[in-house]
Design a protein around this motif. Sequence first.
Motif, PDB file in Angstrom:
ATOM      1  N   TRP A  33       0.700  -1.021   0.093  1.00  0.00           N
ATOM      2  CA  TRP A  33       0.038  -0.079  -0.016  1.00  0.00           C
ATOM      3  C   TRP A  33       0.894   1.203  -0.107  1.00  0.00           C
ATOM      4  O   TRP A  33       0.609   2.372  -0.621  1.00  0.00           O
ATOM      5  CB  TRP A  33      -1.027   0.080   1.301  1.00  0.00           C
ATOM      6  N   LEU A  34       2.190   1.177   0.678  1.00  0.00           N
ATOM      7  CA  LEU A  34       2.454   2.604   1.006  1.00  0.00           C
ATOM      8  C   LEU A  34       4.142   2.504   0.365  1.00  0.00           C
ATOM      9  O   LEU A  34       4.518   1.657   0.542  1.00  0.00           O
ATOM     10  CB  LEU A  34       2.660   2.528   2.540  1.00  0.00           C
ATOM     11  N   SER A  35       4.398   3.751  -0.015  1.00  0.00           N
ATOM     12  CA  SER A  35       5.781   3.935  -0.492  1.00  0.00           C
ATOM     13  C   SER A  35       6.016   5.323   0.010  1.00  0.00           C
ATOM     14  O   SER A  35       5.554   6.327  -0.130  1.00  0.00           O
ATOM     15  CB  SER A  35       5.881   3.869  -2.038  1.00  0.00           C
ATOM     16  N   GLN A  36       7.442   5.288   0.153  1.00  0.00           N
ATOM     17  CA  GLN A  36       8.020   6.526   0.518  1.00  0.00           C
ATOM     18  C   GLN A  36       9.138   7.001  -0.898  1.00  0.00           C
ATOM     19  O   GLN A  36       9.938   6.505  -1.397  1.00  0.00           O
ATOM     20  CB  GLN A  36       9.132   6.462   1.404  1.00  0.00           C
ATOM     21  N   GLY A  37       8.667   8.491  -1.346  1.00  0.00           N
ATOM     22  CA  GLY A  37       8.960   8.803  -2.314  1.00  0.00           C
ATOM     23  C   GLY A  37       8.301  10.154  -2.961  1.00  0.00           C
ATOM     24  O   GLY A  37       7.347  10.658  -2.304  1.00  0.00           O
ATOM     25  N   ASP A  38       8.597  10.730  -4.049  1.00  0.00           N
ATOM     26  CA  ASP A  38       8.170  11.697  -4.860  1.00  0.00           C
ATOM     27  C   ASP A  38       7.061  11.302  -5.694  1.00  0.00           C
ATOM     28  O   ASP A  38       7.086  10.846  -6.427  1.00  0.00           O
ATOM     29  CB  ASP A  38       9.168  12.406  -5.676  1.00  0.00           C
ATOM     30  N   PHE A  39       5.574  11.739  -5.191  1.00  0.00           N
ATOM     31  CA  PHE A  39       4.589  11.492  -6.045  1.00  0.00           C
ATOM     32  C   PHE A  39       4.624  11.893  -7.545  1.00  0.00           C
ATOM     33  O   PHE A  39       4.087  11.348  -8.261  1.00  0.00           O
ATOM     34  CB  PHE A  39       3.233  11.931  -5.449  1.00  0.00           C
ATOM     35  N   LEU A  40       5.181  13.069  -7.769  1.00  0.00           N
ATOM     36  CA  LEU A  40       5.484  13.416  -8.861  1.00  0.00           C
ATOM     37  C   LEU A  40       6.438  12.792 -10.084  1.00  0.00           C
ATOM     38  O   LEU A  40       6.333  13.122 -11.141  1.00  0.00           O
ATOM     39  CB  LEU A  40       5.499  15.044  -9.015  1.00  0.00           C
ATOM     40  N   LEU A  41       7.212  12.077  -9.128  1.00  0.00           N
ATOM     41  CA  LEU A  41       8.255  11.309 -10.102  1.00  0.00           C
ATOM     42  C   LEU A  41       8.125   9.807  -9.999  1.00  0.00           C
ATOM     43  O   LEU A  41       8.305   9.132 -11.198  1.00  0.00           O
ATOM     44  CB  LEU A  41       9.520  11.714  -9.478  1.00  0.00           C
ATOM     45  N   ASP A  42       7.340   9.177  -9.129  1.00  0.00           N
ATOM     46  CA  ASP A  42       7.525   7.836  -8.847  1.00  0.00           C
ATOM     47  C   ASP A  42       6.447   7.349  -9.726  1.00  0.00           C
ATOM     48  O   ASP A  42       5.332   7.908 -10.151  1.00  0.00           O
ATOM     49  CB  ASP A  42       7.257   7.526  -7.424  1.00  0.00           C
ATOM     50  N   PRO A  43       6.587   6.102 -10.262  1.00  0.00           N
ATOM     51  CA  PRO A  43       5.563   5.160 -10.890  1.00  0.00           C
ATOM     52  C   PRO A  43       4.521   4.813 -10.171  1.00  0.00           C
ATOM     53  O   PRO A  43       4.607   4.370  -8.935  1.00  0.00           O
ATOM     54  CB  PRO A  43       6.320   4.086 -11.568  1.00  0.00           C
ATOM     55  N   LEU A  44       3.317   4.780 -10.920  1.00  0.00           N
ATOM     56  CA  LEU A  44       2.218   4.224 -10.096  1.00  0.00           C
ATOM     57  C   LEU A  44       1.495   3.300 -11.244  1.00  0.00           C
ATOM     58  O   LEU A  44       1.586   3.464 -12.481  1.00  0.00           O
ATOM     59  CB  LEU A  44       1.181   5.465  -9.863  1.00  0.00           C
ATOM     60  N   GLU A  45       0.858   2.013 -10.661  1.00  0.00           N
ATOM     61  CA  GLU A  45       0.132   1.300 -11.553  1.00  0.00           C
ATOM     62  C   GLU A  45      -1.398   1.343 -11.305  1.00  0.00           C
ATOM     63  O   GLU A  45      -1.820   1.418 -10.484  1.00  0.00           O
ATOM     64  CB  GLU A  45       0.622  -0.277 -11.007  1.00  0.00           C
ATOM     65  N   GLY A  46      -1.831   1.233 -12.483  1.00  0.00           N
ATOM     66  CA  GLY A  46      -3.475   1.115 -12.766  1.00  0.00           C
ATOM     67  C   GLY A  46      -4.066   2.330 -12.488  1.00  0.00           C
ATOM     68  O   GLY A  46      -3.355   3.661 -12.281  1.00  0.00           O
ATOM     69  N   LEU A  47      -5.250   2.394 -12.439  1.00  0.00           N
ATOM     70  CA  LEU A  47      -6.250   3.683 -12.166  1.00  0.00           C
ATOM     71  C   LEU A  47      -6.916   3.490 -10.775  1.00  0.00           C
ATOM     72  O   LEU A  47      -7.091   2.333 -10.116  1.00  0.00           O
ATOM     73  CB  LEU A  47      -7.250   3.508 -13.231  1.00  0.00           C
ATOM     74  N   PHE A  48      -7.474   4.597 -10.158  1.00  0.00           N
ATOM     75  CA  PHE A  48      -8.173   4.743  -8.993  1.00  0.00           C
ATOM     76  C   PHE A  48      -9.421   5.175  -9.129  1.00  0.00           C
ATOM     77  O   PHE A  48      -9.880   5.967  -9.863  1.00  0.00           O
ATOM     78  CB  PHE A  48      -7.306   5.632  -8.102  1.00  0.00           C
ATOM     79  N   ASP A  49     -10.497   4.650  -8.141  1.00  0.00           N
ATOM     80  CA  ASP A  49     -11.556   5.300  -7.977  1.00  0.00           C
ATOM     81  C   ASP A  49     -11.763   6.390  -7.199  1.00  0.00           C
ATOM     82  O   ASP A  49     -12.827   7.107  -7.413  1.00  0.00           O
ATOM     83  CB  ASP A  49     -12.560   4.103  -7.449  1.00  0.00           C
ATOM     84  N   ALA A  50     -10.935   6.565  -6.388  1.00  0.00           N
ATOM     85  CA  ALA A  50     -10.903   7.696  -5.500  1.00  0.00           C
ATOM     86  C   ALA A  50      -9.695   8.246  -5.204  1.00  0.00           C
ATOM     87  O   ALA A  50      -8.781   7.521  -5.104  1.00  0.00           O
ATOM     88  CB  ALA A  50     -11.686   7.490  -3.937  1.00  0.00           C
ATOM     89  N   VAL A  51      -9.384   9.643  -5.471  1.00  0.00           N
ATOM     90  CA  VAL A  51      -8.132  10.296  -4.918  1.00  0.00           C
ATOM     91  C   VAL A  51      -8.543  11.096  -4.137  1.00  0.00           C
ATOM     92  O   VAL A  51      -9.225  12.093  -4.141  1.00  0.00           O
ATOM     93  CB  VAL A  51      -7.429  10.480  -6.224  1.00  0.00           C
ATOM     94  N   ILE A  52      -7.961  11.278  -2.625  1.00  0.00           N
ATOM     95  CA  ILE A  52      -8.263  12.084  -1.749  1.00  0.00           C
ATOM     96  C   ILE A  52      -6.924  12.711  -1.103  1.00  0.00           C
ATOM     97  O   ILE A  52      -5.797  12.232  -1.273  1.00  0.00           O
ATOM     98  CB  ILE A  52      -8.944  11.403  -0.446  1.00  0.00           C
ATOM     99  N   GLY A  53      -7.151  14.003  -0.484  1.00  0.00           N
ATOM    100  CA  GLY A  53      -6.048  14.473   0.318  1.00  0.00           C
ATOM    101  C   GLY A  53      -5.920  16.140   0.478  1.00  0.00           C
ATOM    102  O   GLY A  53      -6.753  16.749  -0.036  1.00  0.00           O
TER     103      GLY A  53
END
Length: 572
Positions: free
Chosen positions: A136-156
Amino acid sequence: MPSQLSFPDLCAVTAAVSALSHSGAEERGAIFTRREVVDFILDLVGYTADRPLHQLRLLEPSFGDGSFLLPAIERLMAAWKRQKDDQADAVATLSQAIRGVELHTTTYEETRKQVLELLTGAGIPQHGARVLCGRWLSQGDFLLDPLEGLFDAVIGNPPYVRQEMIPTALINEYRSRYRTIYDRADLYIPFIERSLETLGENGRLGFICADRWMKNRYGGPLRELVATRFHLKCYVDMVDTPAFHSEVSAYPAITIIAREKRGPTRIAHRPQIDRKDLLKLAKDLLAEELPAGDTVRELEGVTAGSEPWILESEDQLDVLRRLEADFPTLEEAECKVGIGVATGADKAFIGPMDELDVEPDRKIPLAMTRDILSGSVEWRGLGVVNPFAKEGGLVNLKHYPRLKKYLEARKDAIAGRHVAQKAPANWYRTIDRIYPELGLKPKLLIPDIKGKSHVVYEDGQLYPHHNLYYVVSDEWNLKALQAVLLSDVARLFISIYSTKMRGGYLRFQAQYLRRIRIPHWRDVPARTRAQLIKAAERQDRNACNEAVFKMYGLTEEERAAVGGNGASKHGN
């Protein structure tokens, strides 16, 4: 797609990310949201425990202390317990349900421990809980790190960091990846862009962040992205509400943006931060039919390309659109809008005229905000040193010994400015070039931040300071124009297009002043001209309104709508 980096650039970017991962809360824009507000946003994006949340995917792109992440996981656990088969493997069932990213190393570790405790407390064995944390969790830069798949909700609550706080190599890399980083865009802008791109069909983004991008110049590309590919489903103004655990200087709003067919936008303003009230408001905002009452409003066409979002009442919007269709802009009607001089070192360049020991043609009388507080000019005697030659460029200091001595006595302060360090040979220039002829032109002076229009006529003796905007015109009579700019119609334009400040104050900036529509002076009837001039000379706002309403040909309904914008409770 991410750009290819050369190894030197990669090293610089990696070093910058590493430095930020160990920075303080202020440097990384960490602001923590109250639980009631978090639950409200989770409700608005549809992440509720009565749904099969283990079948959905949720992303928190900057999870910080877990303000959003932990309540979301609590809801996931409640939904999973309610619907799970006793034989279900928690890791297999839940491994894709959550994705959280956090840059700050210590914060990441502390929140990871809380997630682990939450999972084991929900009955998941220690080993399974550790596996889920790892997935679930990763330490890094959201704007640079890879992400897999799509999401139903993005919050924050994305980080609020100004560009100048970000190392050059890193901001350049961000710019190569995100087209919404435009002008002086803050870091939350690319956070919103990437988060939107991760939404699956019918997915919803729910963020609380500064509202500046919704109207400011730098938000244009992001507004265009939302308008062309998404639906602005809900907007909740959170200015002056205790939405966070600490005081913030930003002016926040909650936006719910969905990857779905475009439609009307539901709007609410400044709710009570109470769980029961927010639960009801969420239901009203999401109801199939617009509920009765005035708590929630609905507007069509809020998003229109890169245009600022207009979130005011529909009757005011109708007036605005009619005036925009019928009349030219201020500058199309041959009225120039500008801002006064920024020096970058006011203590060095500005002082009492008789104490500025430079040649007489090297200093100019200066108008400051305090000089016009009364509604007329009451000059306090300050001046500004002018290092520019009439023909352009800087004067040769050899030809001005008093100016040379004056500047060199203050060289540390002057040469230390960014503008001076970029061009050391021109170390004694002011940030903005000074045009002495501007000081000799009659002009209207307008302070930046006010509760209502504050427009002062200056007869051509003073040069404006950078806290003042000015309007000059060779076509319009400036007294008549002063009446227009003092009117409720001008304030309507500013209030709709300006970002609002704490306490209901508005920004009377050039970019908003330029949106005001007026007729050409030649098209104003002689009688109306005389009424405008007389109203301005008397400083009578009611008379200004009467003459201006007549000039625009406002109907009774339109007059009521303009009046509905509300007279400010603040003074001049």
